[in-house]
Write an enzyme that holds these catalytic residues in place. Sequence first.
Site, short mmCIF file in Angstrom:
data_model
loop_
_atom_site.label_atom_id
_atom_site.label_comp_id
_atom_site.label_asym_id
_atom_site.label_seq_id
_atom_site.Cartn_x
_atom_site.Cartn_y
_atom_site.Cartn_z
N GLU A 88 -2.10 80.28 -49.69
CA GLU A 88 -2.04 79.87 -48.18
C GLU A 88 -0.81 79.10 -47.99
O GLU A 88 -0.21 79.17 -46.94
CB GLU A 88 -3.37 79.02 -48.04
N LYS A 148 -7.02 72.83 -36.27
CA LYS A 148 -7.45 74.07 -35.51
C LYS A 148 -7.41 73.91 -33.92
O LYS A 148 -7.01 72.88 -33.48
CB LYS A 148 -9.09 74.39 -36.00
P1 RTP Z 1 -12.13 76.88 -43.42
O1 RTP Z 1 -12.01 77.86 -44.48
O2 RTP Z 1 -11.68 76.96 -42.22
O3 RTP Z 1 -11.26 75.52 -44.10
O4 RTP Z 1 -13.73 76.42 -43.67
P2 RTP Z 1 -14.62 76.38 -44.83
O5 RTP Z 1 -13.96 76.54 -45.99
O6 RTP Z 1 -15.30 75.09 -44.67
O7 RTP Z 1 -15.65 77.47 -44.49
P3 RTP Z 1 -15.55 79.14 -44.96
O8 RTP Z 1 -16.92 79.38 -45.54
O9 RTP Z 1 -14.09 79.53 -45.55
O10 RTP Z 1 -15.36 79.76 -43.46
C1 RTP Z 1 -14.18 79.81 -42.66
C2 RTP Z 1 -14.61 79.58 -41.26
O11 RTP Z 1 -15.56 80.53 -40.67
C3 RTP Z 1 -16.40 79.84 -39.69
N1 RTP Z 1 -17.66 80.11 -40.33
N2 RTP Z 1 -18.73 80.64 -39.40
N3 RTP Z 1 -21.27 81.29 -38.25
C4 RTP Z 1 -21.02 81.19 -39.62
O12 RTP Z 1 -22.07 81.15 -40.55
C5 RTP Z 1 -19.74 80.61 -40.28
N4 RTP Z 1 -19.52 80.36 -41.40
C6 RTP Z 1 -18.29 80.37 -41.43
C7 RTP Z 1 -16.05 78.33 -39.76
O13 RTP Z 1 -15.34 78.06 -38.77
C8 RTP Z 1 -15.36 78.20 -41.09
O14 RTP Z 1 -14.42 77.15 -41.03
#
Ligand code: RTP
Length: 142
Positions: free
Chosen positions: A128, A11
């Site tokens: 993706e 990122k």
């Molecule tokens: P990614 O998709 O980026 O690999 O991250 P992830 O699976 O660990 O998390 P995901 O639930 O898919 O969320 C995507 C991205 O959104 C941001 N996020 N912010 N403020 C919040 O509660 C929150 N929750 C998620 C994070 O940057 C996350 O990587």
Amino acid sequence: MAIERTLSIVKPDAVAKNVIGEIYSRFEKAGLSIVAAKMVHLTQEQAEGFYAEHKERPFFADLVAFMTSGPVMIQALEGENAIAANRDLMGATNPKEAAAGTIRADFAESIDANAVHGSDSPASAEREVAYFFADNEICPRG
Ligand code: RTP
Ligand code: MG
């Protein structure tokens, strides 16, 4: 064990910190091979489409703004159980909760600027990888 492909993104925060190589090294040490790669400054449309599953979430606008704030490094990784193996290397979404030694524990600043993306299921990995790479841009190993 199955050989899988998964989509990984370094990122904007990690690209700005100049740690692409350190992150790639972790993939390779874990047995994952980079089979496609490109550096891109995502448009708003590209970021919104990529994260479409989150479009109703309260953090969506911030997520898209962050992902378009600077260049990202996008790669397809291939290896045994690549989807889960990459998620293990990444650590928890919130770096405060990420296990020691994971990419997010070592390089991420916050839940928004959290260094890496990784596909979370076989279905999302397929979508993706195809979102960013044509078949003839992928160089399988083996
Ligand atoms: P990614 O998709 O980026 O690999 O991250 P992830 O699976 O660990 O998390 P995901 O639930 O898919 O969320 C995507 C991205 O959104 C941001 N996020 N912010 N403020 C919040 O509660 C929150 N929750 C998620 C994070 O940057 C996350 O990587
Ligand atoms: Mg996710």
